[in-house]
Design a protein around this motif. Structure first.
Motif, PDB file in Angstrom:
ATOM      1  N   PHE A  10       7.497   2.347 -20.389  1.00  0.00           N
ATOM      2  CA  PHE A  10       7.896   1.329 -19.419  1.00  0.00           C
ATOM      3  C   PHE A  10       9.145   1.729 -18.657  1.00  0.00           C
ATOM      4  O   PHE A  10      10.016   2.435 -19.180  1.00  0.00           O
ATOM      5  CB  PHE A  10       8.169   0.000 -20.137  1.00  0.00           C
ATOM      6  CG  PHE A  10       6.951  -0.590 -20.757  1.00  0.00           C
ATOM      7  CD1 PHE A  10       6.061  -1.337 -20.001  1.00  0.00           C
ATOM      8  CD2 PHE A  10       6.668  -0.388 -22.091  1.00  0.00           C
ATOM      9  CE1 PHE A  10       4.916  -1.873 -20.569  1.00  0.00           C
ATOM     10  CE2 PHE A  10       5.536  -0.923 -22.673  1.00  0.00           C
ATOM     11  CZ  PHE A  10       4.657  -1.663 -21.907  1.00  0.00           C
ATOM     12  N   ASN A  11       9.228   1.228 -17.434  1.00  0.00           N
ATOM     13  CA  ASN A  11      10.475   1.333 -16.697  1.00  0.00           C
ATOM     14  C   ASN A  11      11.510   0.514 -17.463  1.00  0.00           C
ATOM     15  O   ASN A  11      11.211  -0.618 -17.878  1.00  0.00           O
ATOM     16  CB  ASN A  11      10.313   0.784 -15.279  1.00  0.00           C
ATOM     17  CG  ASN A  11       9.417   1.653 -14.438  1.00  0.00           C
ATOM     18  OD1 ASN A  11       9.625   2.858 -14.351  1.00  0.00           O
ATOM     19  ND2 ASN A  11       8.409   1.063 -13.822  1.00  0.00           N
ATOM     20  N   GLU A  13      13.968  -1.322 -16.725  1.00  0.00           N
ATOM     21  CA  GLU A  13      14.265  -2.665 -16.216  1.00  0.00           C
ATOM     22  C   GLU A  13      13.135  -3.658 -16.487  1.00  0.00           C
ATOM     23  O   GLU A  13      13.318  -4.866 -16.318  1.00  0.00           O
ATOM     24  CB  GLU A  13      14.592  -2.618 -14.712  1.00  0.00           C
ATOM     25  CG  GLU A  13      13.453  -2.182 -13.833  1.00  0.00           C
ATOM     26  CD  GLU A  13      13.345  -0.664 -13.627  1.00  0.00           C
ATOM     27  OE1 GLU A  13      12.587  -0.265 -12.735  1.00  0.00           O
ATOM     28  OE2 GLU A  13      14.003   0.102 -14.348  1.00  0.00           O
ATOM     29  N   ASN A  14      11.981  -3.177 -16.943  1.00  0.00           N
ATOM     30  CA  ASN A  14      10.837  -4.052 -17.197  1.00  0.00           C
ATOM     31  C   ASN A  14      10.576  -4.303 -18.680  1.00  0.00           C
ATOM     32  O   ASN A  14       9.653  -5.051 -19.021  1.00  0.00           O
ATOM     33  CB  ASN A  14       9.576  -3.461 -16.566  1.00  0.00           C
ATOM     34  CG  ASN A  14       9.655  -3.435 -15.063  1.00  0.00           C
ATOM     35  OD1 ASN A  14      10.248  -4.309 -14.443  1.00  0.00           O
ATOM     36  ND2 ASN A  14       9.074  -2.423 -14.462  1.00  0.00           N
ATOM     37  N   ALA A  17      10.692  -8.023 -19.845  1.00  0.00           N
ATOM     38  CA  ALA A  17       9.523  -8.783 -19.379  1.00  0.00           C
ATOM     39  C   ALA A  17       8.295  -8.440 -20.224  1.00  0.00           C
ATOM     40  O   ALA A  17       7.523  -9.331 -20.591  1.00  0.00           O
ATOM     41  CB  ALA A  17       9.260  -8.504 -17.909  1.00  0.00           C
ATOM     42  N   PHE A  18       8.115  -7.156 -20.546  1.00  0.00           N
ATOM     43  CA  PHE A  18       7.002  -6.763 -21.406  1.00  0.00           C
ATOM     44  C   PHE A  18       7.115  -7.424 -22.774  1.00  0.00           C
ATOM     45  O   PHE A  18       6.143  -7.981 -23.290  1.00  0.00           O
ATOM     46  CB  PHE A  18       6.935  -5.238 -21.565  1.00  0.00           C
ATOM     47  CG  PHE A  18       6.104  -4.828 -22.738  1.00  0.00           C
ATOM     48  CD1 PHE A  18       4.726  -4.983 -22.720  1.00  0.00           C
ATOM     49  CD2 PHE A  18       6.702  -4.311 -23.880  1.00  0.00           C
ATOM     50  CE1 PHE A  18       3.949  -4.624 -23.828  1.00  0.00           C
ATOM     51  CE2 PHE A  18       5.938  -3.951 -24.981  1.00  0.00           C
ATOM     52  CZ  PHE A  18       4.560  -4.109 -24.954  1.00  0.00           C
ATOM     53  N   ASN A  21       6.287 -11.098 -22.689  1.00  0.00           N
ATOM     54  CA  ASN A  21       4.850 -11.301 -22.530  1.00  0.00           C
ATOM     55  C   ASN A  21       4.113 -11.003 -23.840  1.00  0.00           C
ATOM     56  O   ASN A  21       3.202 -11.745 -24.227  1.00  0.00           O
ATOM     57  CB  ASN A  21       4.319 -10.413 -21.400  1.00  0.00           C
ATOM     58  CG  ASN A  21       2.913 -10.766 -21.017  1.00  0.00           C
ATOM     59  OD1 ASN A  21       2.563 -11.932 -20.864  1.00  0.00           O
ATOM     60  ND2 ASN A  21       2.080  -9.752 -20.848  1.00  0.00           N
ATOM     61  N   ASN A  48      12.075   3.441 -24.254  1.00  0.00           N
ATOM     62  CA  ASN A  48      11.136   2.842 -23.302  1.00  0.00           C
ATOM     63  C   ASN A  48       9.684   3.115 -23.719  1.00  0.00           C
ATOM     64  O   ASN A  48       8.763   2.718 -23.029  1.00  0.00           O
ATOM     65  CB  ASN A  48      11.389   3.341 -21.871  1.00  0.00           C
ATOM     66  CG  ASN A  48      10.986   4.791 -21.694  1.00  0.00           C
ATOM     67  OD1 ASN A  48      11.257   5.623 -22.551  1.00  0.00           O
ATOM     68  ND2 ASN A  48      10.356   5.094 -20.580  1.00  0.00           N
ATOM     69  N   ASN A  77      -1.010  -7.674 -16.124  1.00  0.00           N
ATOM     70  CA  ASN A  77       0.428  -7.920 -16.118  1.00  0.00           C
ATOM     71  C   ASN A  77       1.191  -6.731 -16.688  1.00  0.00           C
ATOM     72  O   ASN A  77       2.177  -6.280 -16.098  1.00  0.00           O
ATOM     73  CB  ASN A  77       0.728  -9.188 -16.920  1.00  0.00           C
ATOM     74  CG  ASN A  77       2.195  -9.513 -16.950  1.00  0.00           C
ATOM     75  OD1 ASN A  77       2.940  -8.944 -17.734  1.00  0.00           O
ATOM     76  ND2 ASN A  77       2.615 -10.422 -16.097  1.00  0.00           N
ATOM     77  N   THR A  78       0.739  -6.212 -17.806  1.00  0.00           N
ATOM     78  CA  THR A  78       1.454  -5.142 -18.504  1.00  0.00           C
ATOM     79  C   THR A  78       1.526  -3.874 -17.673  1.00  0.00           C
ATOM     80  O   THR A  78       2.576  -3.213 -17.605  1.00  0.00           O
ATOM     81  CB  THR A  78       0.788  -4.852 -19.865  1.00  0.00           C
ATOM     82  OG1 THR A  78       0.803  -6.044 -20.638  1.00  0.00           O
ATOM     83  CG2 THR A  78       1.514  -3.760 -20.626  1.00  0.00           C
ATOM     84  N   TYR A  81       4.386  -2.758 -15.327  1.00  0.00           N
ATOM     85  CA  TYR A  81       5.669  -2.319 -15.863  1.00  0.00           C
ATOM     86  C   TYR A  81       5.694  -0.852 -16.297  1.00  0.00           C
ATOM     87  O   TYR A  81       6.739  -0.338 -16.677  1.00  0.00           O
ATOM     88  CB  TYR A  81       6.054  -3.180 -17.068  1.00  0.00           C
ATOM     89  CG  TYR A  81       6.063  -4.660 -16.792  1.00  0.00           C
ATOM     90  CD1 TYR A  81       6.639  -5.174 -15.634  1.00  0.00           C
ATOM     91  CD2 TYR A  81       5.494  -5.563 -17.680  1.00  0.00           C
ATOM     92  CE1 TYR A  81       6.651  -6.537 -15.383  1.00  0.00           C
ATOM     93  CE2 TYR A  81       5.513  -6.925 -17.439  1.00  0.00           C
ATOM     94  CZ  TYR A  81       6.090  -7.401 -16.287  1.00  0.00           C
ATOM     95  OH  TYR A  81       6.105  -8.753 -16.048  1.00  0.00           O
ATOM     96  N   ASN A  83       5.806   3.217 -16.558  1.00  0.00           N
ATOM     97  CA  ASN A  83       6.382   4.348 -15.832  1.00  0.00           C
ATOM     98  C   ASN A  83       5.597   5.625 -16.122  1.00  0.00           C
ATOM     99  O   ASN A  83       5.985   6.699 -15.705  1.00  0.00           O
ATOM    100  CB  ASN A  83       7.865   4.529 -16.148  1.00  0.00           C
ATOM    101  CG  ASN A  83       8.121   4.984 -17.568  1.00  0.00           C
ATOM    102  OD1 ASN A  83       7.208   5.106 -18.381  1.00  0.00           O
ATOM    103  ND2 ASN A  83       9.376   5.240 -17.882  1.00  0.00           N
TER     104      ASN A  83
END
Length: 104
Positions: A10-11, A13-14, A17-18, A21, A48, A77-78, A81, A83
């Motif tokens: 993941f990035n 910054e996300n 949020a992950f 969720n 990450n 949704n996932t 996020y 990368n």
């Protein structure tokens, strides 16, 4: 029964949020018919990187989940996020070693 392992990057910054969720939906995933076990792991050094580890009754159960509205919504949704491209493995458990304490 077989095990499904999914690696996701993941990035940074996300990540929050992950995690929010996942927390909001983990019981739905775990209680989906055919799912016997679900855990989420985070790499200690590359923070990450996350891994889901789940036990499924059989491949049909996993495919039913993957074709469900629950999965389609979660995955849509996932993947916003990510990368990197996620990786997934379906594996069979070959052996298990359990630590047995000596009898008192």
């Amino acid at each position: 029964m077989f095990i499904r392992i999914v690696k996701m990057g993941f990035n940074p910054e996300n990540i929050d949020a992950f995690l929010e969720n996942f927390e909001a939906n983990k019981a739905k995933i775990r209680n989906f018919e055919g799912c016997q076990f679900l855990e989420l792991y985070r790499d200690k050094n590359n923070t990450n990187q996350f891994f889901t580890y789940s036990y499924w009754e059989d491949e049909e159960a996993l495919e039913n989940y993957r074709n469900s509205n629950l999965f389609k919504g979660l995955w849509a949704n996932t993947k916003l996020y990510f990368n990197q491209k996620p990786e997934a493995w379906s594996v069979n458990k070959i052996a298990e070693a359990q630590n047995k304490k000596p009898a008192l």
